[in-house]
Scaffold this active site. Structure first.
Site, mmCIF file in Angstrom:
data_model
loop_
_atom_site.group_PDB
_atom_site.id
_atom_site.type_symbol
_atom_site.label_atom_id
_atom_site.label_comp_id
_atom_site.label_asym_id
_atom_site.label_seq_id
_atom_site.Cartn_x
_atom_site.Cartn_y
_atom_site.Cartn_z
ATOM 1 N N ASP A 308 0.852 -1.178 0.000
ATOM 2 C CA ASP A 308 0.000 0.000 0.000
ATOM 3 C C ASP A 308 0.901 1.246 0.000
ATOM 4 O O ASP A 308 2.124 1.165 0.139
ATOM 5 C CB ASP A 308 -0.969 -0.027 1.195
ATOM 6 C CG ASP A 308 -2.205 0.831 0.919
ATOM 7 O OD1 ASP A 308 -2.131 1.759 0.091
ATOM 8 O OD2 ASP A 308 -3.249 0.593 1.553
ATOM 9 N N GLU A 481 -10.734 6.951 4.259
ATOM 10 C CA GLU A 481 -9.721 6.336 5.112
ATOM 11 C C GLU A 481 -9.857 6.784 6.567
ATOM 12 O O GLU A 481 -10.962 6.894 7.097
ATOM 13 C CB GLU A 481 -8.327 6.562 4.517
ATOM 14 C CG GLU A 481 -8.249 5.923 3.110
ATOM 15 C CD GLU A 481 -6.866 5.880 2.514
ATOM 16 O OE1 GLU A 481 -5.890 5.699 3.244
ATOM 17 O OE2 GLU A 481 -6.762 5.993 1.282
HETATM 18 C C1 BGC Z 1 -3.496 8.183 0.942
HETATM 19 C C2 BGC Z 1 -3.660 7.653 -0.465
HETATM 20 C C3 BGC Z 1 -3.880 8.774 -1.394
HETATM 21 C C4 BGC Z 1 -2.821 9.841 -1.226
HETATM 22 C C5 BGC Z 1 -3.172 11.034 -2.050
HETATM 23 C C6 BGC Z 1 -2.404 9.190 0.992
HETATM 24 O O1 BGC Z 1 -2.260 9.669 2.285
HETATM 25 O O2 BGC Z 1 -3.207 7.128 1.815
HETATM 26 O O3 BGC Z 1 -4.766 6.810 -0.570
HETATM 27 O O4 BGC Z 1 -3.882 8.283 -2.699
HETATM 28 O O5 BGC Z 1 -2.686 10.235 0.119
HETATM 29 O O6 BGC Z 1 -2.118 11.930 -2.083
HETATM 30 C C1 BGC Z 2 -5.124 3.100 0.184
HETATM 31 C C2 BGC Z 2 -5.249 2.152 -0.986
HETATM 32 C C3 BGC Z 2 -5.033 2.892 -2.265
HETATM 33 C C4 BGC Z 2 -3.709 3.612 -2.226
HETATM 34 C C5 BGC Z 2 -3.411 4.397 -3.489
HETATM 35 C C6 BGC Z 2 -3.867 3.920 0.110
HETATM 36 O O1 BGC Z 2 -3.884 4.898 1.081
HETATM 37 O O2 BGC Z 2 -5.141 2.361 1.393
HETATM 38 O O3 BGC Z 2 -6.511 1.540 -0.953
HETATM 39 O O4 BGC Z 2 -5.095 1.996 -3.332
HETATM 40 O O5 BGC Z 2 -3.691 4.505 -1.138
HETATM 41 O O6 BGC Z 2 -4.155 5.546 -3.581
#
Ligand code: BGC
Ligand code: BGC
Length: 595
Positions: A308, A481
């Site tokens: 992830d 999230e």
């Molecule tokens: C999240 C990701 C997201 C990204 C966007 C992260 O903190 O966990 O899901 O794609 O921020 O910048």
């Molecule tokens: C999330 C994932 C996601 C990734 C990319 C992470 O924070 O948990 O589900 O695919 O970000 O955006």
């Protein structure tokens, strides 16, 4: 003179041609050769730097063509909301992806990069795409054929923007609605989640009859590689705290959280993403037994395992406290591709050092690269690395919007019904595209019906007008999230006061827009009818279709609706089961008119 020079020229030309063919024929570029031969040939040509590059996934904002070339980067992603331009058109997306791809292709082996994005309910980062209901609603339908069609439509919309890979489906089994990502889960019941893995053949295409168990499959240019996530136990954390600890026996883990992975692998899912969460205190990103032992060795998964976002960093707390340790633990656990996504030189340097000093064996790197290349070969990326504009009209197409509208209708659950909805229900010859519930209501009622909209009505306003009926739409504000974690699960003001003010004065139906069951018990007695609409996406018309009786209510809860939060976690089958509305509940109605 002329008589002599002609044959000489002919000879020279032949020589050149022979030399050119010799230099360009490489087995791995020949689509007629078997997969294994191509992978082996390509890997025999790769340096350590090229192999580690394949294992590295970076964010589009740092993925210049030069970076792609210099570090042999294997994959690029769009993080949440990371777009080439505000309201970017499909053409703009394609140009961006192709320009990054050209950087990757300019290396001497020319291995194409794989671009991935979270298309988790339709192509949701992209302007004007069709947004389907979130998984929490789709589980209600228990309709695998519908979900497969949604996968098919989503694949086309993603390809419309030049992208071949999605981080979906989320096959979490959300066991506690306090979890901020509960809406990404189809159900608390793993059997429904298993049923819904039918989205995978929708996204990737139907597995050929002779397919080998566990081998990834993607059927060409109109399909995308999928990603089952988040492995394992993401929906089982204590109090639903995001990225936290799932405390459960091995038997519980295997019987609740594992089954949908087995279905996904059987359906040829190309990739699996590891969960941020821990199982009984051990971070999944460092869990070799479950990633290598179970997923790869026991289940024979042959696609690649992806981390992830900054998943390796989060092996330690605080995150990134000891990154070289994180790299060692994560790669040793069996993670093949690392969603870095920004500090890629640090990752590359650490991993290179560890391989050179035999901390991580070359065999582990080869396993990772082989899996990544397998997916790239299988999906035809080497033959078609550059996207064209042939699918741009698929984005937000009318056909897809109709499908989303149908899905919305089937996701609604009628929880209480105190009135018969025959309210001048007029059927629709309305060809809307992207409709709010308010627009939908206005379009659905008879022209003589006056619709009055008030965002925050007080009791006096409601009483002083002679309304026949009221539709109260309340719910949760948007979240994703960790921001969605909630210990109280209440709907915020003015939701409650609107319910009291309106339902106290006029016959009302309350439509709840939420990512999960929320506190409803206190209001129930003042409400005439209650509908759970979950997070329906762009096609609000589907809500009006059913509310006004053009279609019947069919949805059955795929989650338990609790009375009070102190009952949680409470799932169907639990000894203390005492819900407000049980799992499987849903009143049904017949359409008031034949369509
Ligand atoms: C999240 C990701 C997201 C990204 C966007 C992260 O903190 O966990 O899901 O794609 O921020 O910048
Ligand atoms: C999330 C994932 C996601 C990734 C990319 C992470 O924070 O948990 O589900 O695919 O970000 O955006």
């Amino acid at each position: 003179m002329a008589r002599f020079s002609i044959p000489k020229l002919g000879f020279l030309l032949l020589c050149c041609l022979a030399a050119v063919t010799d230099a360009t024929y490489m087995k791995y570029k020949d689509p007629k050769l078997p997969l294994g031969v191509r992978i082996k040939d390509l890997m025999s040509r790769m340096t350590l730097a090229e192999k580690i590059g394949q294992m590295t996934q970076i964010e589009r904002s740092v993925a210049t063509p030069d970076v792609m070339k210099k570090y042999f980067i294997g994959s690029v992603l769009s993080g949440g909301g990371s777009v080439p331009a505000a309201k970017a058109t499909p053409e703009t997306w394609i140009k961006m992806v192709n320009s990054i791809q050209k950087g990757a292709l300019s290396t001497h082996l020319g291995i194409p990069m794989l671009y991935g994005i979270d298309a988790v309910h339709g192509h949701n980062n992209v302007y004007k795409s069709t947004i389907f209901p979130h998984n929490v609603g789709l589980g209600v339908t228990r309709d695998p054929q519908l979900i497969k069609k949604i996968g098919d439509a989503t694949a086309l919309e993603v390809r419309a923007t030049g992208i071949p890979y999605v981080f979906a489906p989320c096959i979490a089994v959300c066991r506690d609605p306090r979890w901020g990502r509960c809406y990404e889960s189809y159900s608390e019941d793993h059997k429904i989640v298993q049923l819904m893995t039918e989205i995978i053949p929708g996204l990737q295409g139907d597995l050929p009859a002779n397919a080998k168990k566990g081998v990834p499959f993607v059927a060409g240019k109109k399909k995308v590689a999928a990603c089952a996530k988040h492995y394992l136990g993401d929906g089982g954390t204590t109090k639903g705290i995001n990225e936290n600890n799932t405390v459960i026996s091995l038997n519980g883990l295997l019987s609740i959280h594992m089954p949908a992975y087995i279905n996904s692998i059987r359906k040829g899912v190309a990739t699996v993403m590891v969960s941020y969460s821990s199982w009984n205190g051990k971070k999944m990103h460092a869990n070799r037994d479950l990633v290598t032992g179970f997923l790869k060795n026991k289940l024979k998964f042959r696609g690649f395992v992806i981390s992830d976002w900054q998943g390796l960093d989060r092996i330690t707390s605080p995150p990134h406290a000891n990154y070289s340790y994180s790299v060692e633990a994560g790669v040793s656990a069996g993670i093949d591709m690392i969603m870095v996504p920004y500090n890629f030189t640090e990752f590359i340097d650490d991993l290179t050092y560890q391989v050179k000093h035999n901390i991580i064996p070359m065999s582990r790197i080869d396993d990772a690269v082989k899996r990544i290349l397998r997916v790239k070969f299988v999906m035809g990326l080497f033959e078609n690395p550059i996207a064209d504009y042939s699918l741009v009209n698929q984005l937000g197409s009318q056909e897809h919007r109709e499908l989303a509208r149908e899905a919305v209708r089937k996701t609604l659950v009628l929880l209480k019904n105190g009135w018969t909805i025959t309210w001048q229900g007029l059927g629709g010859n309305d060809l809307t595209s992207g409709t709010t519930i308010l627009q939908a209501i206005k379009k659905t009622v008879d022209p003589t019906t006056q619709v009055v909209y008030s965002e925050n009505p007080d009791a006096v306003f409601v009483k002083s007008n002679e309304f026949s009926y009221a539709i109260v739409v309340v719910g949760e504000p948007p979240y994703a999230e960790t921001f969605g974690d909630s210990l109280n699960l209440t709907i915020s003001e003015p939701g409650p006061s609107t319910i009291y003010n309106v339902c106290g004065a006029v016959k009302c139906v309350v439509v709840v827009i939420s990512g999960r069951p929320v506190v409803m018990q206190p209001y129930l007695s003042s409400i005439d009818a209650l509908v759970a609409a979950w997070l329906p996406g762009t096609e609000g018309q589907g809500v009006a279709d059913v509310l006004f009786g053009d279609y019947g209510f069919t949805g059955k809860l795929a989650r338990t609706w609790f009375k009070t939060v102190d009952q949680l976690p409470m799932n169907v089958g639990d000894p203390h089961y005492d819900p407000l509305f049980p799992f499987g509940f849903g009143l049904t109605t017949k359409p008031t008119k034949q369509n």
